[in-house]
Design a protein around this motif. Structure first.
Motif, PDB file in Angstrom:
ATOM      1  N   ALA A 400       0.826  -1.210   0.000  1.00 22.41           N
ATOM      2  CA  ALA A 400       0.000   0.000   0.000  1.00 22.41           C
ATOM      3  C   ALA A 400       0.857   1.255   0.000  1.00 22.41           C
ATOM      4  O   ALA A 400       0.529   2.247  -0.663  1.00 22.41           O
ATOM      5  N   LEU A 401       1.967   1.222   0.724  1.00 26.72           N
ATOM      6  CA  LEU A 401       2.861   2.386   0.752  1.00 26.72           C
ATOM      7  C   LEU A 401       3.489   2.636  -0.617  1.00 26.72           C
ATOM      8  O   LEU A 401       3.782   3.782  -0.979  1.00 26.72           O
ATOM      9  N   LEU A 402       3.697   1.561  -1.387  1.00 24.94           N
ATOM     10  CA  LEU A 402       4.339   1.714  -2.701  1.00 24.94           C
ATOM     11  C   LEU A 402       3.351   2.024  -3.813  1.00 24.94           C
ATOM     12  O   LEU A 402       3.736   2.604  -4.836  1.00 24.94           O
ATOM     13  N   THR A 403       2.078   1.645  -3.645  1.00 29.45           N
ATOM     14  CA  THR A 403       1.123   1.800  -4.745  1.00 29.45           C
ATOM     15  C   THR A 403       0.063   2.860  -4.469  1.00 29.45           C
ATOM     16  O   THR A 403      -0.163   3.751  -5.284  1.00 29.45           O
ATOM     17  N   LEU A 404      -0.588   2.785  -3.327  1.00 27.04           N
ATOM     18  CA  LEU A 404      -1.698   3.690  -3.047  1.00 27.04           C
ATOM     19  C   LEU A 404      -1.244   5.025  -2.469  1.00 27.04           C
ATOM     20  O   LEU A 404      -1.801   6.075  -2.799  1.00 27.04           O
ATOM     21  N   ALA A 405      -0.246   4.970  -1.583  1.00 29.68           N
ATOM     22  CA  ALA A 405       0.141   6.182  -0.870  1.00 29.68           C
ATOM     23  C   ALA A 405       0.640   7.305  -1.788  1.00 29.68           C
ATOM     24  O   ALA A 405       0.292   8.465  -1.563  1.00 29.68           O
ATOM     25  N   PRO A 406       1.473   7.024  -2.812  1.00 23.74           N
ATOM     26  CA  PRO A 406       1.947   8.145  -3.651  1.00 23.74           C
ATOM     27  C   PRO A 406       0.820   8.927  -4.307  1.00 23.74           C
ATOM     28  O   PRO A 406       0.806  10.161  -4.290  1.00 23.74           O
ATOM     29  N   GLY A 407      -0.151   8.231  -4.904  1.00 26.05           N
ATOM     30  CA  GLY A 407      -1.258   8.930  -5.547  1.00 26.05           C
ATOM     31  C   GLY A 407      -2.104   9.700  -4.555  1.00 26.05           C
ATOM     32  O   GLY A 407      -2.538  10.833  -4.826  1.00 26.05           O
ATOM     33  N   LEU A 408      -2.327   9.103  -3.384  1.00 28.94           N
ATOM     34  CA  LEU A 408      -3.102   9.800  -2.366  1.00 28.94           C
ATOM     35  C   LEU A 408      -2.357  11.029  -1.864  1.00 28.94           C
ATOM     36  O   LEU A 408      -2.961  12.082  -1.614  1.00 28.94           O
ATOM     37  N   GLY A 409      -1.041  10.907  -1.734  1.00 25.98           N
ATOM     38  CA  GLY A 409      -0.247  12.056  -1.310  1.00 25.98           C
ATOM     39  C   GLY A 409      -0.326  13.206  -2.307  1.00 25.98           C
ATOM     40  O   GLY A 409      -0.429  14.376  -1.923  1.00 25.98           O
ATOM     41  N   VAL A 410      -0.269  12.875  -3.597  1.00 26.14           N
ATOM     42  CA  VAL A 410      -0.385  13.917  -4.634  1.00 26.14           C
ATOM     43  C   VAL A 410      -1.745  14.604  -4.540  1.00 26.14           C
ATOM     44  O   VAL A 410      -1.854  15.838  -4.636  1.00 26.14           O
ATOM     45  N   ALA A 411      -2.813  13.810  -4.343  1.00 28.60           N
ATOM     46  CA  ALA A 411      -4.151  14.389  -4.247  1.00 28.60           C
ATOM     47  C   ALA A 411      -4.262  15.325  -3.042  1.00 28.60           C
ATOM     48  O   ALA A 411      -4.889  16.387  -3.127  1.00 28.60           O
ATOM     49  N   LEU A 412      -3.652  14.937  -1.935  1.00 25.56           N
ATOM     50  CA  LEU A 412      -3.703  15.789  -0.742  1.00 25.56           C
ATOM     51  C   LEU A 412      -2.909  17.073  -0.938  1.00 25.56           C
ATOM     52  O   LEU A 412      -3.325  18.145  -0.484  1.00 25.56           O
ATOM     53  N   PRO A 421       3.345  16.515   5.702  1.00 19.88           N
ATOM     54  CA  PRO A 421       2.109  15.982   6.303  1.00 19.88           C
ATOM     55  C   PRO A 421       1.263  15.188   5.317  1.00 19.88           C
ATOM     56  O   PRO A 421       0.629  14.197   5.700  1.00 19.88           O
ATOM     57  N   ALA A 422       1.247  15.608   4.042  1.00 19.39           N
ATOM     58  CA  ALA A 422       0.475  14.860   3.050  1.00 19.39           C
ATOM     59  C   ALA A 422       1.018  13.448   2.884  1.00 19.39           C
ATOM     60  O   ALA A 422       0.250  12.474   2.797  1.00 19.39           O
ATOM     61  N   GLU A 423       2.349  13.295   2.832  1.00 15.78           N
ATOM     62  CA  GLU A 423       2.951  11.970   2.694  1.00 15.78           C
ATOM     63  C   GLU A 423       2.642  11.094   3.913  1.00 15.78           C
ATOM     64  O   GLU A 423       2.309   9.915   3.774  1.00 15.78           O
ATOM     65  N   MET A 424       2.751  11.669   5.112  1.00 12.40           N
ATOM     66  CA  MET A 424       2.486  10.891   6.322  1.00 12.40           C
ATOM     67  C   MET A 424       1.034  10.448   6.392  1.00 12.40           C
ATOM     68  O   MET A 424       0.733   9.288   6.706  1.00 12.40           O
ATOM     69  N   LEU A 425       0.113  11.368   6.081  1.00 18.14           N
ATOM     70  CA  LEU A 425      -1.301  11.017   6.127  1.00 18.14           C
ATOM     71  C   LEU A 425      -1.640   9.984   5.061  1.00 18.14           C
ATOM     72  O   LEU A 425      -2.381   9.027   5.316  1.00 18.14           O
ATOM     73  N   ALA A 426      -1.078  10.151   3.867  1.00 20.98           N
ATOM     74  CA  ALA A 426      -1.336   9.189   2.798  1.00 20.98           C
ATOM     75  C   ALA A 426      -0.840   7.803   3.177  1.00 20.98           C
ATOM     76  O   ALA A 426      -1.515   6.796   2.924  1.00 20.98           O
ATOM     77  N   ALA A 427       0.338   7.729   3.774  1.00 20.34           N
ATOM     78  CA  ALA A 427       0.885   6.431   4.175  1.00 20.34           C
ATOM     79  C   ALA A 427       0.001   5.773   5.227  1.00 20.34           C
ATOM     80  O   ALA A 427      -0.298   4.568   5.149  1.00 20.34           O
ATOM     81  N   ALA A 428      -0.439   6.543   6.231  1.00 22.54           N
ATOM     82  CA  ALA A 428      -1.272   5.969   7.293  1.00 22.54           C
ATOM     83  C   ALA A 428      -2.615   5.491   6.750  1.00 22.54           C
ATOM     84  O   ALA A 428      -3.089   4.395   7.090  1.00 22.54           O
ATOM     85  N   VAL A 429      -3.235   6.298   5.888  1.00 21.26           N
ATOM     86  CA  VAL A 429      -4.548   5.928   5.342  1.00 21.26           C
ATOM     87  C   VAL A 429      -4.429   4.704   4.438  1.00 21.26           C
ATOM     88  O   VAL A 429      -5.250   3.772   4.510  1.00 21.26           O
ATOM     89  N   ALA A 430      -3.392   4.673   3.584  1.00 22.34           N
ATOM     90  CA  ALA A 430      -3.238   3.544   2.663  1.00 22.34           C
ATOM     91  C   ALA A 430      -3.001   2.244   3.422  1.00 22.34           C
ATOM     92  O   ALA A 430      -3.618   1.213   3.124  1.00 22.34           O
ATOM     93  N   ALA A 431      -2.108   2.278   4.402  1.00 24.99           N
ATOM     94  CA  ALA A 431      -1.823   1.056   5.165  1.00 24.99           C
ATOM     95  C   ALA A 431      -3.050   0.585   5.934  1.00 24.99           C
ATOM     96  O   ALA A 431      -3.351  -0.615   5.979  1.00 24.99           O
TER      97      ALA A 431
END
Length: 840
Positions: A400-412, A421-431
């Motif tokens: 999830a950190l390698l696939t979902l988190a980057p796109g979610l971070g960009v959206a945030l 903060p966007a990267e940290m939140l994306a990583a937590a939400v994806a995992a």
């Protein structure tokens, strides 16, 4: 064939050996097919050559058709290669799985286990010894056992026959005497032992062990050969870190060794429960994130590691790239040895080694193929990992950190959130999104505080890890330096533990959810719907604010709101008998958010959940009627997140280990302890009560039998000697809102009769808490004298003691009392002034 310098035909591909005409350009995605080698004197042209596709004509169509056919052929060849590789991997995995499965089915060990034979077994330790968590069994906690994983190498049955050489994984269970526990716990992997015990089959079919070996006796282990040099070094490092953390606060002292090297031996059950409720168990022990922190410290960010602008400690010291990769590989192998090959450690180590190999060979690779390769290698090496939920969660979170988190971070970031903060939140939400369905399969619950708790705790993970590893490395050479580093690491480690406790302490920290695979699939579907709708909600600030407010209300669960939604507790409740299983926990209302608690049951989580649902945040007095585990083992749950004025106990400190456990927990929480005395009267608001039992002289007689008695015990009237902790139960006569309650603890018939003799004017009561979970041993005279309108029995469903006794229930009903019991009704609430009972 055209000569060098000749132009290619308009709209056609230049033949091999020809040079494209000036001004021609290669069309992306097309490739010329060579017709043969270049003739002597001709200049060989590049293979990928094509004329401009601007002109119309048959040649253009042919070129396009040829390119499409070539691309289709390439895709077909790639598909065939992928299918062939998958079949080869599947066959290899099946072969390896069969070989590993054969180890637990063949040989003498499974045969002896099937008949529960006694045998002498030589074995090699493969894991760290650990003590089982204490569990309450009736009035006393179950004996603590020492458990270790090992591989049996030689076995000789007691009934005769020669010793057989074998190789079978086993689970060793020993119950050493207290003075011998340390010798067992010091055993290191690779140590060879000889034990004598009884073999038994594993509890579940398809388990990875061939047998369970229950060691006879309680002596020290018989060591045949010591551990390897590598394990001795690892053991010295782990021991040095434990010693360096001895002076830290309890939570930091327990957590830091687990966070750094996976040593969770000091983690208390209540701390473990807090991490579980907050979905932070990956921080409770060593995981892949720890290795990532160490490797990033050495090589810098992985995407820059093979470039000239690489960072990290190695770049600053001028260490060449390949030497950096070798150092990283050595560090990774050392990490696995010191931290033990747990599933998450193995996954992280394999990913790290593949990445380091790519750096050393100068071939840049994506981390996702590295993860796939690591999973494949590890499953081929140990097929049992395919059945490990820990390994599954580790792989899912990393993916999830390698696939979902980057796109979610960009959206945030597009919506104005700062990058970090966007990267940290994306990583937590994806995992959390990919792991929560698996957690539901196992536990049947969803943590609502997982994302914020992990985000807040993440700030302290890297400092705690780096300082902890520094203390680990310094301990063998400069112990004072290691102590200083451990003290520094204790601050972020304590912060992580505080975040877990605070998150778990929220009333809405967990949400019950259907368990099993059906519940997991349902949560996955709900998560997918939430993600799809959440993308639209992000553009509406008002809706986002309303959703955040709703989540906050669910987490905090204000008592009035929870009462309106769930109907529990009923308005005007005066007494609640919590459903804590086979034990007692009663709550007497003393005002909004305030209650007097009588006993805490056998398990912290149950009483904590009961008090949360009642909205209790202040406990002026917590009464422990006696020190049996089914009345006091849940104490930490009652204390969690609440202000407690004092703990009142019986003067008879028996059993002594449970009495000492209560004293220790009260001391850690800085809560004063007082001793109950007959005739004592107290009041909190409209709630008042009187202590009726035990009389001082009755308890003092137990001192001559070796039982500890409170030094605060005063003089009093004579009374019959108590026969044990049950007869020393603190007995309360409670008055509130015009109702009268009699709470008998676990008094046995002789003490019940003596209570009636000591208080001949004992009034009739509205509610009786029946003694000893409704056992068959009740004094008929006392029951007739108090003549309750309602009898309450606290007991566990399907308990092995037969509580409540049908004879006791029949006797109570014969006197006109209504009988309610927690094993069938759940928690019971009594309201006043008109006596009413409600169940949840």
């Amino acid at each position: 064939m055209a000569s060098a310098g000749g132009g290619a035909a308009r709209g056609g591909a230049a033949p091999s050996g020809a040079v494209a005409a000036p001004g021609s350009a290669a069309v992306p995605g097309t490739a010329g097919v060579p017709e043969g080698p270049a003739a002597p004197g001709e200049v060989a042209a590049p293979e990928v050559v094509a004329a401009p596709a601007a002109a119309d004509g048959p040649g253009t169509v042919a070129a396009q058709g040829g390119g499409a056919a070539s691309a289709a052929g390439a895709r077909w060849r790639g598909l065939r290669g992928s299918v062939a590789a998958a079949l080869v991997c599947g066959a290899a995995a099946a072969a390896v799985a069969w070989a590993h499965g054969a180890d637990v089915r063949r040989g003498p060990v499974p045969s002896l286990a099937r008949v529960y034979a006694g045998a002498s077994v030589e074995l090699t330790v493969t894991g760290d010894p650990r003590l089982t968590r204490p569990r309450v069994r009736g009035a006393a906690p179950a004996p603590v056992s020492m458990v270790l994983e090992a591989e049996a190498t030689r076995v000789a049955a007691d009934h005769g026959g020669s010793a057989a050489t074998t190789r079978a994984p086993v689970l060793v269970i020993a119950q050493p005497r207290p003075q011998q526990q340390a010798a067992w716990l010091r055993l290191l992997p690779s140590t060879r032992l000889r034990v004598h015990g009884r073999l038994a089959p594993p509890m579940r079919d398809g388990d990875r062990i061939a047998a369970v070996v229950r060691v006879n006796g309680g002596g020290a282990p018989q060591i045949v050969a010591g551990p390897t040099a590598a394990q001795r070094v690892a053991g010295r490092l782990r021991g040095g870190l434990r010693a360096a953390t001895d002076g830290l606060a309890p939570d930091a002292r327990a957590l830091l060794p687990g966070l750094v090297v996976g040593d969770t031996s000091r983690v208390s059950p209540d701390l473990e429960e807090a991490f579980r409720a907050a979905d932070m168990t990956h921080l409770l022990a060593v995981s892949g994130s720890n290795l990532s922190v160490i490797l990033v410290l050495l090589i810098g960010p992985p995407h820059l590691a093979a470039r000239a602008e690489r960072r990290g400690l190695a770049a600053r010291l001028g260490i060449p790239l390949r030497m950096t990769a070798l150092l990283g590989g050595g560090l990774t192998l050392g990490f696995v040895i010191v931290c033990r090959p747990d599933p998450s450690v193995l996954r992280a180590a394999a990913c790290g080694l593949i990445t380091l190999l790519a750096i050393a060979t100068g071939r840049r690779r994506s981390l996702l193929p590295a993860l796939a390769a690591a999973v494949l290698v590890l499953v081929l090496y140990d097929p049992w990992l395919a059945r490990s939920y820990g390994f599954l969660l580790s792989v899912l979170a990393t993916g999830a950190l390698l696939t979902l988190a980057p796109g979610l971070g960009v959206a945030l970031r597009r919506r104005g959130l700062p990058p970090r903060p966007a990267e940290m939140l994306a990583a937590a939400v994806a995992a959390q999104a990919v792991c929560a369905p698996v957690v539901v399969v196992l536990a049947g619950r969803v943590s609502l505080v997982a994302i914020p708790c992990n985000l807040i705790a993440e700030l302290a993970v890297a400092p705690a890890t780096i300082l902890g590893f520094a203390a680990l490395a310094a301990a063998p050479f400069a112990f004072p330096v290691a102590e200083c580093l451990a003290w520094l690491a204790g601050w972020p480690a304590g912060w992580i533990a505080s975040v877990a406790r605070a998150g778990a302490g929220l009333p809405g920290a967990e949400l019950a959810w259907p368990g099993g695979w059906a519940g997991g699939l349902l949560l996955a579907a709900v998560t997918a719907v939430a993600v799809l709708t959440g993308r639209r909600l992000l553009g509406h600030r008002l809706l986002c604010a309303l959703c955040a407010l709703l989540l906050l209300l669910v987490l905090i669960r204000p008592a009035p709101l929870a009462r309106v939604i769930s109907g529990w507790p009923p308005p005007g409740w005066r007494l609640v008998v919590c459903d804590v299983g086979q034990g007692d926990a009663l709550v007497l209302s003393a005002g909004p958010g305030t209650a007097v608690v009588v006993d805490t049951g056998p398990e912290p989580r149950a009483v904590d959940r009961c008090l949360r649902r009642l909205g209790v945040v202040r406990i002026p007095l917590l009464v422990l009627t006696h020190f049996h585990a089914d009345h006091v083992a849940g104490l930490s749950g009652a204390l969690r997140g609440r202000a407690v004025g004092a703990i009142e106990t019986t003067p008879l400190r028996d059993p002594p280990d449970q009495a000492e456990s209560v004293r220790r927990r009260a001391g850690v929480a800085h809560i004063p302890m007082i001793t109950a005395a007959p005739g004592e009267r107290r009041r909190v608001g409209s709630l008042s009560w009187e202590v009726l039992w035990p009389p001082p002289a009755a308890v003092r007689s137990a001192e001559g039998r070796g039982a500890a008695v409170s030094p605060a015990l005063g003089q009093g009237a004579a009374g019959p000697p108590v026969e044990g902790p049950n007869d020393a139960s603190v007995t309360l006569l409670v008055r509130t809102a015009g109702l009268t309650f009699l709470l008998l603890g676990d008094l046995e018939p002789p003490a019940q009769s003596a209570l009636l003799a000591a208080h001949p004017t004992l009034p009739e009561v509205d509610v009786l808490k029946v003694a000893h979970h409704g056992s068959a041993y009740q004094d008929p005279g006392l029951l007739r004298r108090v003549s309750p309108r309602l009898a309450l029995i606290s007991c566990g469903a399907d308990n092995p003691y037969g509580h409540p006794s049908p004879r006791t229930v029949a006797a109570l009903r014969a006197q006109g009392a209504a009988v309610l019991r927690t094993d069938s009704a759940g928690p019971i609430a009594i309201t006043g002034p008109d006596l009413r009972a409600a169940v949840r």
